[in-house]
Design an enzyme around this catalytic site. Structure first.
Site, PDB file in Angstrom:
ATOM      1  N   ASP A  59       0.788  -1.265  -0.042  1.00 40.10           N
ATOM      2  CA  ASP A  59       0.050  -0.029  -0.146  1.00 40.10           C
ATOM      3  C   ASP A  59       0.767   1.096   0.016  1.00 40.10           C
ATOM      4  O   ASP A  59       0.291   2.374   0.489  1.00 40.10           O
ATOM      5  CB  ASP A  59      -1.015   0.034   1.298  1.00 40.10           C
ATOM      6  CG  ASP A  59      -0.231   0.009   2.565  1.00 40.10           C
ATOM      7  OD1 ASP A  59       0.934  -0.323   2.566  1.00 40.10           O
ATOM      8  OD2 ASP A  59      -0.883   0.168   3.401  1.00 40.10           O
ATOM      9  N   GLU A  60       2.179   1.100  -0.494  1.00 37.02           N
ATOM     10  CA  GLU A  60       3.062   2.151  -0.563  1.00 37.02           C
ATOM     11  C   GLU A  60       3.173   2.810  -1.770  1.00 37.02           C
ATOM     12  O   GLU A  60       3.417   1.814  -2.797  1.00 37.02           O
ATOM     13  CB  GLU A  60       4.638   1.939  -0.079  1.00 37.02           C
ATOM     14  CG  GLU A  60       4.295   1.194   1.443  1.00 37.02           C
ATOM     15  CD  GLU A  60       5.722   1.012   2.200  1.00 37.02           C
ATOM     16  OE1 GLU A  60       6.420   0.549   1.299  1.00 37.02           O
ATOM     17  OE2 GLU A  60       5.777   0.722   3.329  1.00 37.02           O
TER      18      GLU A  60
END
Length: 192
Positions: free
Chosen positions: A132-133
């Site tokens: 989720d980066e």
């Protein structure tokens, strides 16, 4: 030449056979050349696909960490202008995956990628670093605090409304870290 022969003679002379052999060989070479050209075209297409797969995230189609770091290093090595980096984390993403399922999580990441793309300038590079980066490279900024801050604010504003993730409507919160090359010209350090 074969079907419309003149005269009563139905056989072929030595010269006729030699001419037909040359014609057959030329036709064979032309067919082999066409097959070779098709094979080269297919290989070129496969090479482009492999290159794209090596440098892009398969889910979001954004550049991946490898391409982002290459471009960031190139930008840092090649210019005296300041480069900004935004590191973006989707808060509580694991909760979305655990409660709504991985299909919704994947749809959410795609939607986040789309909103990020629409929140930056055309020359900026948005990448999915993993999970989720995400990261954004802001090349050639004159006033890092103002320009990077403005992009970060636009990104945060883009997520004030819930995001459609499949059939779900998900409220997304982001954490955004900002760094610029005045502090360091090392790509790994800027992303850290």
């Amino acid at each position: 030449m074969l079907a419309n022969r003149f005269g009563l003679e139905r056989g072929y002379s030595v010269e006729d056979r030699q001419l037909l052999e040359v014609l057959a060989n030329n036709a064979s070479v032309a067919l082999q050349y066409d097959r070779l050209e098709q094979a080269v075209t297919t290989l070129h297409s496969l090479q482009q696909q492999l290159h794209h797969q090596a440098y892009h995230d398969p889910l979001t189609e954004l550049p991946n960490r490898l391409l982002f770091m290459e471009r960031l290093r190139s930008e840092l090595d090649g210019g005296a202008r300041t480069v900004g980096v935004l590191f973006i984390d989707v808060d509580d993403f694991k909760l979305v995956n655990d409660s709504l399922g991985h299909a919704v999580g994947d749809a959410l990441l795609k939607a986040v990628a789309g909103r990020l793309r629409h929140s930056v300038r055309p020359q900026d590079l948005v990448a999915r670093l993993g999970g989720d980066e995400f990261a954004v490279m802001l090349p050639g900024i004159d006033d890092p605090i103002t320009e990077a801050g403005a992009v970060a604010k636009r990104i945060l504003a883009a997520f004030e409304e819930p995001v459609h993730a499949g059939d779900e409507l998900v409220r997304v919160h982001l954490s955004v870290g900002v760094a610029d090359s005045r502090r360091s010209r090392d790509a790994d350090e800027l992303v850290r």
